[in-house]
Design a protein around this motif. Structure first.
Motif, PDB file in Angstrom:
ATOM      1  N   ASP A   1       0.854  -1.201   0.000  1.00 13.20           N
ATOM      2  CA  ASP A   1       0.000   0.000   0.000  1.00 13.20           C
ATOM      3  C   ASP A   1       0.887   1.247   0.000  1.00 13.20           C
ATOM      4  N   SER A   2       1.721   1.347   1.031  1.00 15.61           N
ATOM      5  CA  SER A   2       2.643   2.466   1.150  1.00 15.61           C
ATOM      6  C   SER A   2       3.867   1.954   1.902  1.00 15.61           C
ATOM      7  N   THR A   3       5.051   2.228   1.400  1.00 18.35           N
ATOM      8  CA  THR A   3       6.247   1.736   2.108  1.00 18.35           C
ATOM      9  C   THR A   3       6.366   2.393   3.483  1.00 18.35           C
ATOM     10  N   ASN A   4       5.847   3.618   3.632  1.00 21.18           N
ATOM     11  CA  ASN A   4       5.880   4.266   4.954  1.00 21.18           C
ATOM     12  C   ASN A   4       4.989   3.520   5.950  1.00 21.18           C
ATOM     13  N   THR A   5       3.803   3.116   5.481  1.00 18.93           N
ATOM     14  CA  THR A   5       2.884   2.385   6.346  1.00 18.93           C
ATOM     15  C   THR A   5       3.483   1.027   6.706  1.00 18.93           C
ATOM     16  N   GLN A   6       4.057   0.365   5.709  1.00 12.76           N
ATOM     17  CA  GLN A   6       4.710  -0.923   5.931  1.00 12.76           C
ATOM     18  C   GLN A   6       5.863  -0.765   6.923  1.00 12.76           C
ATOM     19  N   ALA A   7       6.633   0.317   6.755  1.00 11.55           N
ATOM     20  CA  ALA A   7       7.778   0.581   7.641  1.00 11.55           C
ATOM     21  C   ALA A   7       7.308   0.755   9.085  1.00 11.55           C
TER      22      ALA A   7
ATOM     23  N   VAL B   1      13.156   4.435   4.754  1.00 16.18           N
ATOM     24  CA  VAL B   1      14.249   4.034   5.642  1.00 16.18           C
ATOM     25  C   VAL B   1      13.792   4.258   7.079  1.00 16.18           C
ATOM     26  N   ILE B   2      14.043   3.268   7.912  1.00 19.37           N
ATOM     27  CA  ILE B   2      13.728   3.428   9.336  1.00 19.37           C
ATOM     28  C   ILE B   2      15.016   3.787  10.068  1.00 19.37           C
TER      29      ILE B   2
ATOM     30  N   ILE C   1      12.947   9.938  20.614  1.00 19.71           N
ATOM     31  CA  ILE C   1      12.435   9.410  19.352  1.00 19.71           C
ATOM     32  C   ILE C   1      12.522   7.889  19.375  1.00 19.71           C
ATOM     33  N   ASN C   2      11.411   7.205  19.122  1.00 14.77           N
ATOM     34  CA  ASN C   2      11.475   5.750  18.996  1.00 14.77           C
ATOM     35  C   ASN C   2      12.024   5.368  17.631  1.00 14.77           C
ATOM     36  N   TYR C   3      11.439   5.981  16.603  1.00 18.40           N
ATOM     37  CA  TYR C   3      11.973   5.773  15.260  1.00 18.40           C
ATOM     38  C   TYR C   3      11.484   6.890  14.349  1.00 18.40           C
ATOM     39  N   ILE C   4      12.232   7.078  13.263  1.00 18.49           N
ATOM     40  CA  ILE C   4      11.844   8.028  12.226  1.00 18.49           C
ATOM     41  C   ILE C   4      11.767   7.257  10.927  1.00 18.49           C
ATOM     42  N   ILE C   5      10.717   7.500  10.160  1.00 20.71           N
ATOM     43  CA  ILE C   5      10.602   6.874   8.848  1.00 20.71           C
ATOM     44  C   ILE C   5      10.740   7.957   7.793  1.00 20.71           C
ATOM     45  N   ILE C   6      11.730   7.781   6.930  1.00 21.95           N
ATOM     46  CA  ILE C   6      11.877   8.726   5.819  1.00 21.95           C
ATOM     47  C   ILE C   6      11.415   8.012   4.562  1.00 21.95           C
TER      48      ILE C   6
END
Ligand code: BTN
Length: 243
Positions: free
Chosen positions: A10-16, A58-59, A121-126
């Motif tokens: 669907d979206s690589t950001n959502t998957q990430a 990228v995570i 920050i737990n994680y950042i998704i770019i």
């Protein structure tokens, strides 16, 4: 680092986000040949046709404060710009905070999302979307005149693999520099490619609309705008460059 490859998503950001919640290594990559529901900023959709571009996320787990998250977007834009120049020779410009443009048309979109608690920050998704081999006629009509692709610019088919390779190389390189030497070297690079600085701009922010001259970005990646002699810091927003 680890690369998770998908034919479709669907979206690589959502998957990430799903993957990040299960716990992953810093630098994990989610990439897909196409996105059914590619997402842009401000709840817009992002056109991501199969095999025609580079759609990936990228995570990262940097030791940043939440307010430093915009650094990631600037880092990504700089890495992509350098990679595009190396691989294709095309000179592109970065419009703060997150677009890479060619002659005013969008070539790359970046969507940075983060998960933070308090000051941590737990994680950042770019999430990065690069229009590589998309003909103008293949684009939805509403973006044909505001978006472009590397094949449209060069008249040639561009190797997505070569380009991805270079992007990952520069991303890793800048990320390491950022952690070892701080953000200043990345800002210096970013300034070279910026098309926003020294321009009269209008920023549509979350709560207000500002107009002034973009004078610089600060150490957190915020845009500094001179409005009638007063400098204002802008952390996020939609920028248009005024004549
Ligand atoms: C924008 O221009 O508003 C940002 C577009 C970001 C698109 C990329 S493509 C890979 C990643 N997954 C998404 O759903 N969006 C980002």
């Amino acid at each position: 680092s680890e690369i998770l490859y998908f034919e479709t998503v669907d979206s690589t950001n959502t998957q990430a986000k799903k993957v990040a919640l299960q716990g992953v290594k810093d630098g994990t990559i989610i990439i897909s040949e196409e996105q059914g529901g590619g997402r842009g900023r401000l709840s817009r959709s992002f056109f991501s046709p199969k095999y025609k571009g580079i759609w990936f996320s990228v995570i990262l787990k940097p030791k940043f404060l939440p307010q430093e998250a915009p650094k990631c977007t600037l880092m990504a834009a700089t890495a992509i710009t350098k990679a595009i120049e190396d691989v294709t020779g095309v000179k592109v410009g970065i419009k703060w905070p997150n677009d890479v443009l060619y002659e005013g048309k969008k070539l790359v979109g970046i969507l940075t999302e983060m998960n933070a608690e308090m000051d941590c920050i737990n994680y950042i998704i770019i999430g990065m979307g690069i229009n590589v081999n998309i003909d103008k006629e293949e684009m939805p009509e509403e973006i044909q005149n505001i978006a472009t692709s590397l094949s449209q610019i060069t008249g040639k088919k561009i190797s997505r693999l070569k380009l991805l390779n270079k992007i990952l190389y520069y991303l890793e390189h800048l990320y390491i520099i950022c952690q070892e030497e701080g953000f200043a070297p990345i800002l210096d690079e970013w300034r070279k490619y910026s098309i926003t600085l020294n321009q009269h701009i209008r920023v549509i922010g979350t709560n207000e609309v500002l107009e002034g001259i973009a004078v610089d970005i600060d150490d957190d990646g915020a845009l500094l705008v001179n409005i009638d002699g007063q400098i204002k810091r802008v952390l996020a927003g939609d920028v248009s460059i005024r004549p």
